[in-house]
Design a protein around this motif. Structure first.
Motif, PDB file in Angstrom:
ATOM      1  N   ASP A  55       0.803  -1.227   0.000  1.00  0.00           N
ATOM      2  CA  ASP A  55       0.000   0.000   0.000  1.00  0.00           C
ATOM      3  C   ASP A  55       0.838   1.280   0.000  1.00  0.00           C
ATOM      4  OD1 ASP A  55      -2.454  -1.096  -0.354  1.00  0.00           O
ATOM      5  OD2 ASP A  55      -3.034  -1.053   1.757  1.00  0.00           O
ATOM      6  N   PRO A  56       1.924   1.378   0.774  1.00  0.00           N
ATOM      7  CA  PRO A  56       2.723   2.604   0.685  1.00  0.00           C
ATOM      8  C   PRO A  56       3.376   2.813  -0.687  1.00  0.00           C
ATOM      9  CG  PRO A  56       3.254   1.404   2.684  1.00  0.00           C
ATOM     10  CD  PRO A  56       2.370   0.523   1.865  1.00  0.00           C
ATOM     11  N   ILE A  57       3.614   1.737  -1.402  1.00  0.00           N
ATOM     12  CA  ILE A  57       4.209   1.843  -2.738  1.00  0.00           C
ATOM     13  C   ILE A  57       3.141   2.168  -3.778  1.00  0.00           C
ATOM     14  CG2 ILE A  57       5.534   0.615  -4.504  1.00  0.00           C
ATOM     15  CD1 ILE A  57       6.643  -1.140  -2.226  1.00  0.00           C
ATOM     16  N   ALA A  59       0.043   3.556  -3.233  1.00  0.00           N
ATOM     17  CA  ALA A  59      -0.794   4.728  -2.963  1.00  0.00           C
ATOM     18  C   ALA A  59      -0.431   5.934  -3.833  1.00  0.00           C
ATOM     19  CB  ALA A  59      -0.738   5.084  -1.481  1.00  0.00           C
ATOM     20  N   PRO A  60       0.856   6.299  -3.977  1.00  0.00           N
ATOM     21  CA  PRO A  60       1.157   7.446  -4.847  1.00  0.00           C
ATOM     22  C   PRO A  60       0.780   7.201  -6.312  1.00  0.00           C
ATOM     23  CG  PRO A  60       3.054   6.891  -3.496  1.00  0.00           C
ATOM     24  CD  PRO A  60       2.046   5.819  -3.295  1.00  0.00           C
ATOM     25  N   ILE A  61       0.887   5.967  -6.754  1.00  0.00           N
ATOM     26  CA  ILE A  61       0.507   5.644  -8.132  1.00  0.00           C
ATOM     27  C   ILE A  61      -1.003   5.760  -8.291  1.00  0.00           C
ATOM     28  CG2 ILE A  61       0.518   3.830  -9.895  1.00  0.00           C
ATOM     29  CD1 ILE A  61       3.114   2.793  -8.587  1.00  0.00           C
ATOM     30  N   LYS A  62      -1.756   5.275  -7.303  1.00  0.00           N
ATOM     31  CA  LYS A  62      -3.218   5.355  -7.354  1.00  0.00           C
ATOM     32  C   LYS A  62      -3.693   6.796  -7.392  1.00  0.00           C
ATOM     33  CE  LYS A  62      -4.194   1.018  -4.977  1.00  0.00           C
ATOM     34  NZ  LYS A  62      -4.763   0.384  -3.787  1.00  0.00           N
ATOM     35  N   ARG A  63      -3.012   7.684  -6.666  1.00  0.00           N
ATOM     36  CA  ARG A  63      -3.406   9.098  -6.655  1.00  0.00           C
ATOM     37  C   ARG A  63      -3.209   9.750  -8.016  1.00  0.00           C
ATOM     38  NH1 ARG A  63      -0.984   9.180  -1.412  1.00  0.00           N
ATOM     39  NH2 ARG A  63       0.958   9.971  -2.321  1.00  0.00           N
ATOM     40  N   ARG A  64      -2.209   9.327  -8.767  1.00  0.00           N
ATOM     41  CA  ARG A  64      -1.905   9.949 -10.055  1.00  0.00           C
ATOM     42  C   ARG A  64      -2.704   9.364 -11.222  1.00  0.00           C
ATOM     43  NH1 ARG A  64       2.267  10.979  -7.016  1.00  0.00           N
ATOM     44  NH2 ARG A  64       3.698  12.700  -7.360  1.00  0.00           N
ATOM     45  N   SER A  74      -2.939   0.321 -10.814  1.00  0.00           N
ATOM     46  CA  SER A  74      -1.698   0.693 -10.138  1.00  0.00           C
ATOM     47  C   SER A  74      -0.699  -0.467 -10.025  1.00  0.00           C
ATOM     48  CB  SER A  74      -1.988   1.301  -8.765  1.00  0.00           C
ATOM     49  OG  SER A  74      -2.669   0.411  -7.942  1.00  0.00           O
TER      50      SER A  74
END
Length: 97
Positions: A55-57, A59-64, A74
């Motif tokens: 999830d920490p890896i 999460a930034p991809i999901k936001r973009r 993602s």
């Protein structure tokens, strides 16, 4: 030194993350189609551990990424980024060594 120590360690880490993404995907499918039960302690522990790691890896991809409804792209993007990183690392390793 970079070619002999650091790059193989980074490639190993990338392979571990790739394996974790694939296992999470397969386990998610098995849970969705009721092949395995989430109430099983082993399945629950494995699912929780994989989500805690990835999830920490992811999460930034999901936001973009744009909203695609129920499909989460993602993990695919992460796998592509990992493969690009491995290609770059192997190129740098050949240039340094």
């Amino acid at each position: 030194m970079i070619n002999e120590v650091l790059i193989p360690i980074l490639v190993l880490l990338a392979n571990v993350i790739t394996t974790a993404v694939i296992v999470q995907f397969i386990l998610g499918l098995l849970i969705s189609f009721n092949v395995v039960n989430y109430h099983n302690q082993l399945v629950s522990a494995l699912w929780t551990a994989l989500n805690a790691i990835l999830d920490p890896i992811l999460a930034p991809i999901k936001r973009r990424l744009p909203n695609t409804g129920g499909i989460d792209f993602s993990p695919v993007v992460l796998l592509l980024l990992i493969q690009v990183a491995i290609i770059i690392l192997s190129y740098v390793g050949r240039q340094v060594g």
